[in-house]
Design a protein around this motif. Structure first.
Motif, PDB file in Angstrom:
ATOM      1  N   UNK A 101       0.788  -1.234   0.000  1.00 55.78           N
ATOM      2  CA  UNK A 101       0.000   0.000   0.000  1.00 55.78           C
ATOM      3  C   UNK A 101       0.820   1.284   0.000  1.00 55.78           C
ATOM      4  N   UNK A 102       2.130   1.199   0.068  1.00 53.86           N
ATOM      5  CA  UNK A 102       2.939   2.406   0.243  1.00 53.86           C
ATOM      6  C   UNK A 102       3.015   3.254  -1.028  1.00 53.86           C
ATOM      7  N   UNK A 103       3.325   4.530  -0.830  1.00 57.73           N
ATOM      8  CA  UNK A 103       3.599   5.438  -1.934  1.00 57.73           C
ATOM      9  C   UNK A 103       5.076   5.339  -2.306  1.00 57.73           C
ATOM     10  N   UNK A 104       5.376   5.710  -3.547  1.00 56.73           N
ATOM     11  CA  UNK A 104       6.763   5.679  -4.006  1.00 56.73           C
ATOM     12  C   UNK A 104       7.077   6.968  -4.765  1.00 56.73           C
ATOM     13  N   UNK A 169       1.596  -0.188  -5.536  1.00 53.58           N
ATOM     14  CA  UNK A 169       0.767  -1.274  -6.049  1.00 53.58           C
ATOM     15  C   UNK A 169       0.517  -1.125  -7.539  1.00 53.58           C
ATOM     16  N   UNK A 170       0.196   0.090  -7.970  1.00 57.81           N
ATOM     17  CA  UNK A 170      -0.077   0.316  -9.377  1.00 57.81           C
ATOM     18  C   UNK A 170       1.128   0.043 -10.255  1.00 57.81           C
ATOM     19  N   UNK A 171       2.289   0.526  -9.837  1.00 64.25           N
ATOM     20  CA  UNK A 171       3.508   0.292 -10.614  1.00 64.25           C
ATOM     21  C   UNK A 171       3.854  -1.196 -10.648  1.00 64.25           C
ATOM     22  N   UNK A 172       3.624  -1.875  -9.539  1.00 66.04           N
ATOM     23  CA  UNK A 172       3.891  -3.307  -9.489  1.00 66.04           C
ATOM     24  C   UNK A 172       2.996  -4.061 -10.463  1.00 66.04           C
ATOM     25  N   UNK A 173       1.716  -3.712 -10.486  1.00 66.34           N
ATOM     26  CA  UNK A 173       0.781  -4.405 -11.371  1.00 66.34           C
ATOM     27  C   UNK A 173       1.077  -4.143 -12.838  1.00 66.34           C
ATOM     28  N   UNK A 174       1.749  -3.031 -13.129  1.00 65.67           N
ATOM     29  CA  UNK A 174       2.115  -2.693 -14.503  1.00 65.67           C
ATOM     30  C   UNK A 174       3.524  -3.135 -14.865  1.00 65.67           C
ATOM     31  N   UNK A 175       4.241  -3.708 -13.900  1.00 65.25           N
ATOM     32  CA  UNK A 175       5.619  -4.121 -14.158  1.00 65.25           C
ATOM     33  C   UNK A 175       6.573  -2.954 -14.327  1.00 65.25           C
ATOM     34  N   UNK A 176       6.302  -1.854 -13.598  1.00 67.34           N
ATOM     35  CA  UNK A 176       7.107  -0.637 -13.752  1.00 67.34           C
ATOM     36  C   UNK A 176       7.884  -0.270 -12.487  1.00 67.34           C
ATOM     37  N   UNK A 177       8.166  -1.231 -11.649  1.00 70.35           N
ATOM     38  CA  UNK A 177       8.866  -0.921 -10.406  1.00 70.35           C
ATOM     39  C   UNK A 177      10.292  -0.427 -10.632  1.00 70.35           C
ATOM     40  N   UNK A 178      10.843  -0.651 -11.822  1.00 69.26           N
ATOM     41  CA  UNK A 178      12.189  -0.145 -12.108  1.00 69.26           C
ATOM     42  C   UNK A 178      12.230   1.382 -12.088  1.00 69.26           C
ATOM     43  N   UNK A 179      11.060   2.029 -12.234  1.00 68.41           N
ATOM     44  CA  UNK A 179      11.008   3.495 -12.236  1.00 68.41           C
ATOM     45  C   UNK A 179      11.087   4.072 -10.822  1.00 68.41           C
ATOM     46  N   UNK A 190       1.744   8.671   4.886  1.00 72.12           N
ATOM     47  CA  UNK A 190       0.808   7.596   5.195  1.00 72.12           C
ATOM     48  C   UNK A 190      -0.108   7.354   3.996  1.00 72.12           C
ATOM     49  N   UNK A 191      -0.299   6.092   3.597  1.00 71.18           N
ATOM     50  CA  UNK A 191      -1.126   5.798   2.424  1.00 71.18           C
ATOM     51  C   UNK A 191      -2.587   6.219   2.605  1.00 71.18           C
ATOM     52  N   UNK A 192      -3.304   6.248   1.492  1.00 74.98           N
ATOM     53  CA  UNK A 192      -4.743   6.526   1.521  1.00 74.98           C
ATOM     54  C   UNK A 192      -5.485   5.307   2.059  1.00 74.98           C
ATOM     55  N   UNK A 193      -6.612   5.512   2.706  1.00 77.07           N
ATOM     56  CA  UNK A 193      -7.427   4.370   3.145  1.00 77.07           C
ATOM     57  C   UNK A 193      -7.747   3.445   1.971  1.00 77.07           C
TER      58      UNK A 193
END
Length: 341
Positions: A101-104, A169-179, A190-193
């Protein structure tokens, strides 16, 4: 052979990735075939800030209308986009296991927040993220940005922005964690609810489908996000308000000799050691930050996981007692009148 189920989804690359993951999981668990039906929402076609056009709920209404009209059989949302109020005629059939759930931060030259020079432009479409970034006191210029994940990342690659803050989570689901150049500690941002979780919704009358979709539900994720969303609802704040809430579950131990009571059986399991019990505990943190970052209210509570709603209400009340209602623009609740006998 039964016709394929129709799954309503937004048409963005991220929404399609999320919906495909749910469709594949349901097919694997039940053998049911699922077809994706793309639906365009107002939030997808407008470039206006979310707070201006009605908050993140604008991504949900068209999908819900299609459900109620019988155009699709169920729908997948990012759970953080769901309004906290109940939707008449619809049921939250499943909350699958949550992603991170964290922001990046995705910044130029692989820099972290602390390494970016003063005046660097950081883009975000979230008032919550903007407020918490300003509260860090790093002298960064936080600017609004809209568009899908690829559009936002391109603004960094093209030098328009020095960085953007997005959901892990969004970047992970798109395979973009290298960014990603930095995963932001929830102590700072703190993340959003509900961030990182998905919501699978269908018509309340489709009891057979509800039973089939239930195989996707993760009880601990549901309890955690329930507590977080109760905080948001109790603060009378919309999905785009500067409110963060994050709940996690962990094992705790009670060494009292007397029999434990007052907690749902699902939240506790007795250990083999006489006089002790192991149980699941919920730890939830909340944050409300003013737009300029000058006022920060942070609180936390802990208790049995089976009391998720009560813990969410208790945390929200502590924050309201510290002035959170003023920060989010909510009206303070009227004091309860005492009964006089």
């Amino acid at each position: 052979m039964s016709p394929a189920l129709r799954l309503g989804t937004r048409g963005s690359r991220l929404a399609l990735a999320q919906s495909r993951s749910v469709a594949e999981a349901l097919t694997a668990a039940s053998g049911l075939e699922v077809d994706l039906v793309e639906i365009t929402t107002f939030g997808d076609t407008s470039d206006e800030p979310l707070a201006t056009i009605g908050g993140t709920g604008v991504f949900v209404s068209a999908l819900r209308e299609a459900l109620l009209a019988g155009e699709v059989d169920f729908a997948v949302h990012s759970l953080k986009d769901l309004p906290t109020g109940a939707a008449e005629g619809l049921t939250l059939a499943a909350v699958p296991p949550r992603a991170d759930p964290r922001d990046v931060l995705c910044a130029r030259d692989h820099l972290t927040l602390g390494e970016l020079p003063p005046g660097s432009k950081i883009g975000t479409g979230s008032p919550r993220r903007a407020a918490q970034l300003r509260a860090l006191g790093l002298d960064l210029e936080v600017v609004p940005v809209r568009g899908n994940v690829d559009t936002r990342l391109s603004k960094v690659a093209d030098g328009i922005l020095d960085g953007v803050v997005l959901a892990h989570a969004g970047l992970s689901r798109l395979g973009l964690l290298d960014a990603v150049t930095e995963v932001l500690d929830p102590i700072q941002v703190l993340p959003a609810p509900g961030q990182g979780a998905l919501a699978v919704e269908c018509r309340s009358t489709d009891t057979e489908l509800i039973d089939k979709i239930a195989v996707l539900d993760d009880p601990m994720t549901r309890l955690a996000v329930t507590a977080e969303r109760v905080v948001l609802a109790r603060l009378e704040a919309g999905c785009s308000a500067p409110v963060g809430a994050y709940a996690v579950t962990a094992e705790g131990e009670d060494t009292q000799d007397e029999e434990l009571s007052g907690t749902p059986e699902a939240s506790r399991a007795t250990s083999e050691t006489a006089g002790s019990a192991v149980f699941m505990e919920l730890y939830i943190r909340g944050a409300v930050v003013s737009d300029d970052g000058a006022v920060t209210i942070r609180k936390s509570v802990t208790g049995p996981v089976g009391e998720a709603e009560q813990l969410g209400r208790a945390l929200a009340q502590e924050m309201l007692d510290d002035g959170a209602g003023t920060v989010v623009g909510a009206e303070m609740p009227a004091p309860k009148k005492e009964n006089v006998s």
